[in-house]
Scaffold this motif. Structure first.
Motif, PDB file in Angstrom:
ATOM      1  N   VAL A 108       0.840  -1.199   0.000  1.00 50.81           N
ATOM      2  CA  VAL A 108       0.000   0.000   0.000  1.00 50.81           C
ATOM      3  C   VAL A 108       0.874   1.248   0.000  1.00 50.81           C
ATOM      4  N   GLN A 109       0.562   2.189  -0.875  1.00 46.23           N
ATOM      5  CA  GLN A 109       1.224   3.494  -0.877  1.00 46.23           C
ATOM      6  C   GLN A 109       0.177   4.558  -0.554  1.00 46.23           C
ATOM      7  N   LEU A 110       0.482   5.381   0.440  1.00 47.48           N
ATOM      8  CA  LEU A 110      -0.471   6.377   0.937  1.00 47.48           C
ATOM      9  C   LEU A 110      -0.604   7.539  -0.049  1.00 47.48           C
ATOM     10  N   PRO A 111      -1.661   8.347   0.083  1.00 47.52           N
ATOM     11  CA  PRO A 111      -1.776   9.549  -0.745  1.00 47.52           C
ATOM     12  C   PRO A 111      -0.555  10.444  -0.567  1.00 47.52           C
ATOM     13  N   GLU A 112      -0.238  11.222  -1.577  1.00 48.40           N
ATOM     14  CA  GLU A 112       0.935  12.095  -1.516  1.00 48.40           C
ATOM     15  C   GLU A 112       0.857  13.005  -0.300  1.00 48.40           C
ATOM     16  N   VAL A 168     -13.988   5.505   1.011  1.00 48.19           N
ATOM     17  CA  VAL A 168     -13.559   5.214  -0.355  1.00 48.19           C
ATOM     18  C   VAL A 168     -14.753   5.423  -1.278  1.00 48.19           C
ATOM     19  N   THR A 169     -14.572   6.271  -2.294  1.00 47.86           N
ATOM     20  CA  THR A 169     -15.678   6.577  -3.201  1.00 47.86           C
ATOM     21  C   THR A 169     -15.559   5.879  -4.550  1.00 47.86           C
ATOM     22  N   GLY A 170     -14.423   5.271  -4.827  1.00 49.08           N
ATOM     23  CA  GLY A 170     -14.241   4.591  -6.109  1.00 49.08           C
ATOM     24  C   GLY A 170     -12.807   4.155  -6.299  1.00 49.08           C
ATOM     25  N   ALA A 171     -12.513   3.563  -7.456  1.00 46.85           N
ATOM     26  CA  ALA A 171     -11.163   3.089  -7.754  1.00 46.85           C
ATOM     27  C   ALA A 171     -10.990   2.973  -9.266  1.00 46.85           C
ATOM     28  N   ARG A 172      -9.740   3.018  -9.688  1.00 47.34           N
ATOM     29  CA  ARG A 172      -9.416   2.751 -11.090  1.00 47.34           C
ATOM     30  C   ARG A 172      -8.103   1.983 -11.135  1.00 47.34           C
ATOM     31  N   LEU A 173      -7.909   1.234 -12.188  1.00 49.30           N
ATOM     32  CA  LEU A 173      -6.694   0.439 -12.328  1.00 49.30           C
ATOM     33  C   LEU A 173      -5.570   1.308 -12.875  1.00 49.30           C
ATOM     34  N   LEU A 203     -16.930   1.978   2.329  1.00 50.33           N
ATOM     35  CA  LEU A 203     -17.109   2.109   0.886  1.00 50.33           C
ATOM     36  C   LEU A 203     -18.390   2.880   0.609  1.00 50.33           C
ATOM     37  N   SER A 204     -18.239   4.076   0.037  1.00 55.51           N
ATOM     38  CA  SER A 204     -19.416   4.907  -0.234  1.00 55.51           C
ATOM     39  C   SER A 204     -19.654   5.090  -1.727  1.00 55.51           C
ATOM     40  N   GLY A 205     -19.037   4.243  -2.528  1.00 55.14           N
ATOM     41  CA  GLY A 205     -19.232   4.287  -3.969  1.00 55.14           C
ATOM     42  C   GLY A 205     -19.060   2.897  -4.549  1.00 55.14           C
ATOM     43  N   ALA A 206     -19.255   2.770  -5.845  1.00 54.10           N
ATOM     44  CA  ALA A 206     -19.136   1.463  -6.510  1.00 54.10           C
ATOM     45  C   ALA A 206     -17.700   1.220  -6.960  1.00 54.10           C
ATOM     46  N   LEU A 207     -17.254  -0.026  -6.863  1.00 52.79           N
ATOM     47  CA  LEU A 207     -15.934  -0.410  -7.345  1.00 52.79           C
ATOM     48  C   LEU A 207     -16.054  -1.000  -8.742  1.00 52.79           C
ATOM     49  N   PRO A 208     -15.087  -0.732  -9.620  1.00 51.43           N
ATOM     50  CA  PRO A 208     -15.185  -1.206 -11.007  1.00 51.43           C
ATOM     51  C   PRO A 208     -14.904  -2.701 -11.134  1.00 51.43           C
ATOM     52  N   ALA A 209     -15.363  -3.269 -12.250  1.00 56.46           N
ATOM     53  CA  ALA A 209     -15.054  -4.664 -12.556  1.00 56.46           C
ATOM     54  C   ALA A 209     -13.598  -4.776 -12.996  1.00 56.46           C
ATOM     55  N   THR A 222      -9.890   6.206  -4.486  1.00 53.68           N
ATOM     56  CA  THR A 222     -10.186   7.615  -4.196  1.00 53.68           C
ATOM     57  C   THR A 222     -10.723   7.734  -2.781  1.00 53.68           C
ATOM     58  N   LEU A 223     -10.107   8.620  -1.980  1.00 55.58           N
ATOM     59  CA  LEU A 223     -10.516   8.837  -0.601  1.00 55.58           C
ATOM     60  C   LEU A 223     -11.156  10.211  -0.459  1.00 55.58           C
ATOM     61  N   VAL A 224     -12.193  10.284   0.313  1.00 54.21           N
ATOM     62  CA  VAL A 224     -12.837  11.567   0.585  1.00 54.21           C
ATOM     63  C   VAL A 224     -11.837  12.491   1.291  1.00 54.21           C
ATOM     64  N   GLY A 225     -11.677  13.711   0.756  1.00 57.16           N
ATOM     65  CA  GLY A 225     -10.788  14.681   1.371  1.00 57.16           C
ATOM     66  C   GLY A 225      -9.369  14.656   0.847  1.00 57.16           C
ATOM     67  N   TYR A 226      -9.085  13.792  -0.138  1.00 57.33           N
ATOM     68  CA  TYR A 226      -7.711  13.672  -0.650  1.00 57.33           C
ATOM     69  C   TYR A 226      -7.701  13.846  -2.162  1.00 57.33           C
ATOM     70  N   ASP A 227      -6.701  14.610  -2.650  1.00 62.60           N
ATOM     71  CA  ASP A 227      -6.591  14.881  -4.076  1.00 62.60           C
ATOM     72  C   ASP A 227      -5.869  13.763  -4.828  1.00 62.60           C
ATOM     73  N   THR A 228      -5.066  12.988  -4.119  1.00 59.77           N
ATOM     74  CA  THR A 228      -4.338  11.884  -4.747  1.00 59.77           C
ATOM     75  C   THR A 228      -4.795  10.561  -4.131  1.00 59.77           C
ATOM     76  N   PRO A 229      -4.699   9.468  -4.882  1.00 61.59           N
ATOM     77  CA  PRO A 229      -5.270   8.202  -4.413  1.00 61.59           C
ATOM     78  C   PRO A 229      -4.376   7.447  -3.446  1.00 61.59           C
ATOM     79  N   LEU A 230      -4.992   6.493  -2.772  1.00 62.85           N
ATOM     80  CA  LEU A 230      -4.285   5.467  -2.017  1.00 62.85           C
ATOM     81  C   LEU A 230      -4.118   4.289  -2.971  1.00 62.85           C
ATOM     82  N   ARG A 231      -2.870   3.822  -3.134  1.00 61.70           N
ATOM     83  CA  ARG A 231      -2.588   2.764  -4.105  1.00 61.70           C
ATOM     84  C   ARG A 231      -2.380   1.429  -3.393  1.00 61.70           C
ATOM     85  N   ARG A 232      -2.933   0.380  -3.998  1.00 62.57           N
ATOM     86  CA  ARG A 232      -2.757  -0.965  -3.462  1.00 62.57           C
ATOM     87  C   ARG A 232      -2.389  -1.910  -4.609  1.00 62.57           C
ATOM     88  N   VAL A 233      -1.288  -2.647  -4.454  1.00 61.70           N
ATOM     89  CA  VAL A 233      -0.833  -3.574  -5.491  1.00 61.70           C
ATOM     90  C   VAL A 233      -1.977  -4.492  -5.926  1.00 61.70           C
TER      91      VAL A 233
END
Length: 305
Positions: free
Chosen positions: A77-81, A148-153, A100-106, A173-184
């Protein structure tokens, strides 16, 4: 070379393989001091074991597989900048409180590719966004939480046993953050069958198991590992045996004293300096005969262990 522990003391629950016998008596010393490095001959028993481990791995099929696989040596895991904005958000991450307050993609495809600067790569199964999210915790209990409101690959750069690699990652995507939290988004390669068996259960003479790899220096000339010892001794030391194909670490304790002592263990950080950079050599634990696993400060290790 024998390396003394940096005095960063952290009690922990002991597994059977690291059970501390009631040896010695003394007072705990806490604090952060610079590691002390001193030269000495390795204990005859641990030195013999280290050589046996090196001889078994060097040139083996297991070593060949290790050098062609994907084995992460840093947090998945890499935290937001800039890190978290508040102590509450940091606490939410450490306690795995996510909502989780949004839908996650397939998942767009079944596999992902890990690539090294040399151009070499390995293709591995791709984790779904849901599984990646679940690995973060997803604990929506009481207390502060991260939404968490969503995610993209996407991708991220991660230190591996073969150096830094570009790895597929889910960007949450995290509420209140401009950059994402990354997970391998890929699982590690399967660990090859070690060509030598472990010493056995529990400490063997002066030889102890290395807890985990905590950090690898950017230049590859030193590593930080977690080593354990009892409550009534002077702490752990780690001897190093370097060959062209491997680096074998032998952990032991010093300063034991006779007398009754509480049955507990203390985990300390030991900085191990190498004669040359680790490179593609296998970092091994003399006790287990296996590669030293990586583990993050919080939660379960995302590593191959």
């Amino acid at each position: 070379m024998r390396t003394k522990a940096a005095r960063q003391v952290r009690p922990f629950t002991l597994l059977a393989v690291l059970a501390v016998v009631a040896v010695g008596c003394g007072n705990e010393k806490a604090g952060n001091h610079d590691p002390e490095v001193r030269s000495s001959g390795s204990d005859a028993g641990s030195g013999t074991r280290a050589r046996a481990v090196a001889d078994a791995w060097d040139g083996s099929r297991a070593a060949e597989l290790w050098r062609t696989g994907y084995y992460p040596m840093a947090d998945a895991v890499q935290l937001p900048e800039g890190g978290f904005h508040s102590a509450a958000d940091k606490r939410a991450y450490e306690t795995q409180h996510f909502v989780l307050s949004g839908a996650l993609p397939a998942t767009p495809h079944d596999t992902g590719q890990v690539t090294w600067p040399s151009g070499k790569s390995v293709v591995l199964p791709l984790l779904s966004a849901q599984k990646a999210y679940t690995s973060l915790g997803g604990n929506s209990g009481d207390g502060p939480h991260l939404a968490v409101t969503g995610a993209r690959l996407g991708e991220m750069t991660l230190v591996t046993s073969r150096g830094p690699a570009t790895v597929p990652a889910w960007l949450f995507t995290l509420v209140g953050y401009d950059t994402p939290l990354r997970r391998v988004a890929v699982s590690p390669s399967r660990l090859p069958r070690p060509p030598i068996t472990p010493v056995g259960r529990g400490p063997s003479g002066e030889l102890w198991q290395i807890g985990r790899l905590a950090e690898m220096s950017g230049d590859g000339r030193s590593v930080k590992v977690k080593a354990s010892h009892g409550a009534c001794d002077d702490g752990p030391v780690v001897d190093v045996l370097e060959t062209d194909g491997s680096v074998v670490l032998s952990a032991s304790i010093v300063g034991e004293k006779d007398g009754p002592c509480t049955s507990q263990a203390i985990l300390e950080t030991v900085t191990v300096k190498l004669a040359r950079k680790l490179g593609n050599r296998v970092l091994l634990d003399a006790f287990t005969g296996r590669p030293v696993p990586y583990g993050p400060p919080y939660g379960k290790s995302p590593s191959w262990s």
